[in-house]
Design an enzyme around this catalytic site. Structure first.
Site, mmCIF file in Angstrom:
data_model
loop_
_atom_site.group_PDB
_atom_site.id
_atom_site.type_symbol
_atom_site.label_atom_id
_atom_site.label_comp_id
_atom_site.label_asym_id
_atom_site.label_seq_id
_atom_site.Cartn_x
_atom_site.Cartn_y
_atom_site.Cartn_z
ATOM 1 N N GLY A 51 0.898 -1.143 0.000
ATOM 2 C CA GLY A 51 0.000 0.000 0.000
ATOM 3 C C GLY A 51 0.928 1.181 0.000
ATOM 4 N N CYS A 52 0.413 2.385 -0.039
ATOM 5 C CA CYS A 52 1.317 3.526 -0.101
ATOM 6 C C CYS A 52 2.005 3.723 1.240
ATOM 7 C CB CYS A 52 0.559 4.771 -0.508
ATOM 8 S SG CYS A 52 1.622 6.146 -0.918
#
Lengths: 138, 405
Positions: A51-52
């Site tokens: 994920g970021c």
């Protein structure tokens, strides 16, 4: 229990918090803290769902015809969400996992975690859980 | 009505509830909110003057061209640039840097050449240079940071060689808010005849930028971080580079004459602005600059600095909080973590209280590697933020710390 039954159980569990998001999140944080989800050895680069911001590790395996997930996350709120997903989806036939609509997330008022902002990798995690189920069901 | 309220009144977006709380917008480093004058300048343009520029003989086209070119003049004037052609409209900081890299790569930069960057650059001022280096056998040299995360200026001479072709550095670290001493950078550069690119993405919103005084070769910034619209920014070229930088984006509007064999390009800014430019964006950018002028950039700087010092002091009183790059010399930004907690968790819970912060690596992953952390929580201020907002933030930060521990 079926996936739907576990979802129902979680919905009931969260009902006692009513509209208090603070209690809900405290519960989520507790879930995140209390569950050692994955064997540390399995926390490898190739098991990271990127994920970021928060990292999620997922391991899927087929045991006696049922898919078993173990997972972890470095952010505690994400970990709480991951714990819920593992509780709902693990130990079921892959076909059932693929079909699961996971409505409970909306019902317990945590839908914001599924916004596609890449912020917590949860959407990617659900996709990965389902893809793994699909692969293992073949 | 207080001065502060008069300013806040100009930002309609601030007047709303988020998750049941009054919105507190502390993510100005990512993008600032827009005052009514900026919003109106854009909608007025579309309502009354929209037309393509630099080509029509009709009245509307002339009006639009005039508005666009006046915007360039307003902006040139604000940055104290003599010749408005030195201001080139781009889509923003990243686009501007790419325009410089790709232009320099045509002729000026050769295999084996070196570019000096700092360790606290954001990705926009790393990746274009890195791509050039990888594709052309170039090299990036990185100025290290000191213990307090400020630039280690003493390390610069050892990085300079006869292969050094440019120093590209940010004026303010987007992650830490620390201000680079440009005069020091320039002294090393000038001694060795090395051009300087100054990244003003995080400085232009907070401090006075006098480009004649700064006297750098390239300056870049984005409108949307300085109360203007997204999708527009500028590239300033010194007189020398306005003449010498090759264009790397050919297209309509950049020319004098075209045949299939040969094209004669226009002079000045236009040759760097192919295609139909962001006309309303340029007009909005000029309106934003006029807004800043009406408040006064010095007033903005002092207000934000007061907020930073106020918040920094209050946060230092919390034993669980680690602040990165504590300094009295900062532009609008504080980066921190809660000990043992992931920035994502802190940011998620603050958002539940209506407080918008940025979490993560802030597009400065090399800096995160230097700090040996995954990310931080960043709060960044603008002219409309208040001490009361900081008080509320501190109160809720304490609550978040309790919830997570």
């Amino acid at each position: 229990m079926t996936i739907e039954e576990i979802e129902k159980e979680i919905i009931e569990e969260f009902e006692i918090f009513g509209d208090s998001w603070e209690s809900k999140y405290e519960h989520l944080i507790d879930l995140g803290k209390s569950l050692p989800l994955i064997n540390e050895k399995l926390k490898t680069e190739d098991r990271i769902i990127k994920g970021c911001q928060s990292r999620v590790w997922l391991n899927s395996e087929l045991i006696d015809g049922k898919i078993v997930y173990t997972a972890d996350a470095d952010a505690i709120i994400t970990k709480g969400m991951v714990a819920l997903l593992v509780r709902v989806l693990s130990n079921h036939k892959p076909e059932a996992v693929v079909k699961a609509d996971l409505k409970f997330i909306d019902e317990i008022g945590l839908k914001e975690h599924l916004s596609p902002t890449r912020a917590n990798g949860l959407v990617s995690m659900i996709n990965k859980m389902k893809t793994d189920a699909l692969m293992l069901s073949r | 009505m207080t001065e502060q309220n008069k300013i806040r009144e100009q930002f309609p977006i601030l007047n709303q509830k988020v998750n049941g709380y009054d919105l507190i917008y502390f993510d100005n480093g990512a993008t600032s909110q827009k005052p009514v004058c900026v919003i109106n300048s854009i909608s007025d343009f579309y309502k009354t003057s929209n037309s393509n520029i630099h080509r029509g003989v009709h009245t509307l086209s002339r009006t639009a061209t005039e508005l666009f070119e006046n915007a360039r003049k307003t902006i040139a004037n604000y940055f104290n640039v003599k010749n408005d052609q030195q201001i080139i409209f781009t889509s923003g900081t990243t686009d501007s840097i790419n325009l410089v890299v790709n232009g320099l790569a045509k002729d000026y930069l050769k295999a084996g050449d070196e570019i000096i960057l700092s360790a606290y650059e954001h990705h926009s001022n790393i990746l274009p240079w890195q791509m050039w280096a990888q594709e052309n056998g170039g090299k990036l040299k990185i100025i290290p940071l000191l213990e307090d995360e400020s630039i280690n200026y003493d390390a610069i001479p050892s990085l300079i060689s006869d292969k050094t072709k440019l120093i590209a550095i940010t004026q303010v670290s987007n992650t830490l808010g620390l201000i680079t001493d440009i005069e020091k950078i320039k002294s090393f550069a000038q001694k060795n005849n090395i051009p300087v690119l100054l990244d003003g993405a995080q400085s232009a919103p907070h401090m006075l930028i006098d480009l004649q005084k700064l006297n750098v070769d390239f300056f870049v910034c984005s409108a949307h971080k300085m109360y203007g619209p997204t999708g527009i920014g500028l590239l300033y070229l010194s007189e020398k580079w306005l003449r010498e930088l090759p264009i790397s984006k050919p297209g309509g509007g950049t020319i004098k004459t075209v045949t299939f064999e040969k094209t004669e390009y226009a002079e000045g800014a236009l040759r760097f602005e192919p295609g139909t430019p962001n006309i309303s964006g340029a007009i909005g950018f000029a309106a934003a600059v006029n807004f800043i002028k009406s408040v006064g950039i010095q007033t903005i700087f002092e207000h934000e600095n007061e907020l930073v010092q106020y918040a920094q002091t209050k946060m230092s009183e919390l034993p669980e909080v680690i602040i990165y790059g504590v300094s009295k010399h900062k532009a609008g930004v504080i980066s921190f973590n809660v000990k043992g907690q992931h920035p994502f968790d802190v940011g998620t819970l603050l958002d539940k209280y209506g407080i918008a912060v940025r979490t993560g690596h802030h597009c400065t992953q090399p800096l995160m590697q230097h700090l040996k952390i995954q990310g931080t929580v960043r709060i960044s201020f603008a002219i409309y933020n208040t001490k009361q907002e900081i008080d509320f933030f501190i109160e809720k930060l304490k609550k978040v710390i309790t919830m997570l521990s």
